[in-house]
Design a protein around this motif. Sequence first.
Motif, PDB file in Angstrom:
ATOM      1  N   ALA A   8      43.626  20.515  95.781  1.00 16.43           N
ATOM      2  CA  ALA A   8      44.336  21.786  95.967  1.00 16.43           C
ATOM      3  C   ALA A   8      43.339  22.931  96.107  1.00 16.43           C
ATOM      4  O   ALA A   8      43.487  23.798  96.986  1.00 16.43           O
ATOM      5  N   TYR A   9      42.332  22.929  95.247  1.00 19.65           N
ATOM      6  CA  TYR A   9      41.292  23.964  95.313  1.00 19.65           C
ATOM      7  C   TYR A   9      40.650  23.993  96.697  1.00 19.65           C
ATOM      8  O   TYR A   9      40.521  25.049  97.321  1.00 19.65           O
ATOM      9  N   GLU A  10      40.251  22.822  97.190  1.00 16.89           N
ATOM     10  CA  GLU A  10      39.577  22.754  98.486  1.00 16.89           C
ATOM     11  C   GLU A  10      40.499  23.148  99.624  1.00 16.89           C
ATOM     12  O   GLU A  10      40.079  23.830 100.563  1.00 16.89           O
ATOM     13  N   GLN A  33      43.079  24.247 105.614  1.00 19.66           N
ATOM     14  CA  GLN A  33      44.068  24.933 106.443  1.00 19.66           C
ATOM     15  C   GLN A  33      44.763  26.071 105.708  1.00 19.66           C
ATOM     16  O   GLN A  33      45.142  27.057 106.315  1.00 19.66           O
ATOM     17  N   ALA A  34      44.938  25.932 104.414  1.00 20.01           N
ATOM     18  CA  ALA A  34      45.644  26.964 103.651  1.00 20.01           C
ATOM     19  C   ALA A  34      44.732  28.121 103.256  1.00 20.01           C
ATOM     20  O   ALA A  34      45.185  29.076 102.633  1.00 20.01           O
ATOM     21  N   SER A  35      43.453  28.064 103.632  1.00 14.55           N
ATOM     22  CA  SER A  35      42.510  29.093 103.187  1.00 14.55           C
ATOM     23  C   SER A  35      42.833  30.478 103.750  1.00 14.55           C
ATOM     24  O   SER A  35      42.413  31.482 103.171  1.00 14.55           O
ATOM     25  N   GLU A  36      43.607  30.548 104.833  1.00 17.51           N
ATOM     26  CA  GLU A  36      43.989  31.868 105.368  1.00 17.51           C
ATOM     27  C   GLU A  36      44.940  32.599 104.425  1.00 17.51           C
ATOM     28  O   GLU A  36      45.139  33.805 104.545  1.00 17.51           O
ATOM     29  N   LEU A  37      45.508  31.882 103.451  1.00 19.61           N
ATOM     30  CA  LEU A  37      46.416  32.494 102.478  1.00 19.61           C
ATOM     31  C   LEU A  37      45.682  33.114 101.299  1.00 19.61           C
ATOM     32  O   LEU A  37      46.235  33.952 100.595  1.00 19.61           O
ATOM     33  N   ALA A  38      44.441  32.681 101.067  1.00 17.82           N
ATOM     34  CA  ALA A  38      43.775  32.984  99.810  1.00 17.82           C
ATOM     35  C   ALA A  38      42.637  33.993  99.950  1.00 17.82           C
ATOM     36  O   ALA A  38      41.823  33.891 100.847  1.00 17.82           O
ATOM     37  N   ARG A  39      42.604  34.935  99.020  1.00 16.26           N
ATOM     38  CA  ARG A  39      41.453  35.827  98.881  1.00 16.26           C
ATOM     39  C   ARG A  39      40.461  35.207  97.903  1.00 16.26           C
ATOM     40  O   ARG A  39      39.265  35.227  98.121  1.00 16.26           O
ATOM     41  N   GLN A  40      40.984  34.675  96.797  1.00 18.69           N
ATOM     42  CA  GLN A  40      40.146  34.039  95.776  1.00 18.69           C
ATOM     43  C   GLN A  40      40.854  32.795  95.270  1.00 18.69           C
ATOM     44  O   GLN A  40      42.080  32.791  95.131  1.00 18.69           O
TER      45      GLN A  40
END
Length: 188
Positions: A167-169, A175-182
């Motif tokens: 989940a962290y990765e 692909q989900a990294s566009e949702l996350a700032r941190q």
Amino acid sequence: GGSSDAAAVLRGLNLLTNAGLSLQDLARIGAAVGSDVPYCVLGGTALAQGRGETLTPLPTLPACLFVLCKPRFSISTPALFREWDKKRRHLRPDTKGTLAALAQGDLLGIARRTFNVFEGVLPPHQHREIEAIKHTMIQAGALGAAMSGSGPTVFGLFTNPRAAQSAYEALRFGQASELARQVYLTNF
């Protein structure tokens, strides 16, 4: 992070000035700053009542891992409370069930009761992003996921280290990294 920052300042000033105040004294001072500052001063597992300043210590959570994901947007706590008041929602978390599961050390029972009433009054675009982050965590193997407090940070509760890492990765690099700032992965 404002409440945790206020708690850190209170604790830091207490140390730097050798004031000698107890954590309970600092928690009382913190209650004048914000409702959840006392919890941030005291920490641990606790039932918050009143405005959040009345704390009852509880048994510690069973061993687990958390993935924390802060989305790319901010949320105004006063605006969220105004929205809650306008919509007059009556949904509440299952506090009794959660307390019973905690007393039994039932992490799955706790996770199944993970619920945040504020998610239902978010603006649609923010609600979709919170749901996408939660979905990513659940798909990776989280026992439960929800927005924390008045948000926007989302937490996922895990027992499997590989699932938590996945989940962290996904949130940090995938692909989900566009949702996350941190994004953070931590043991409890």
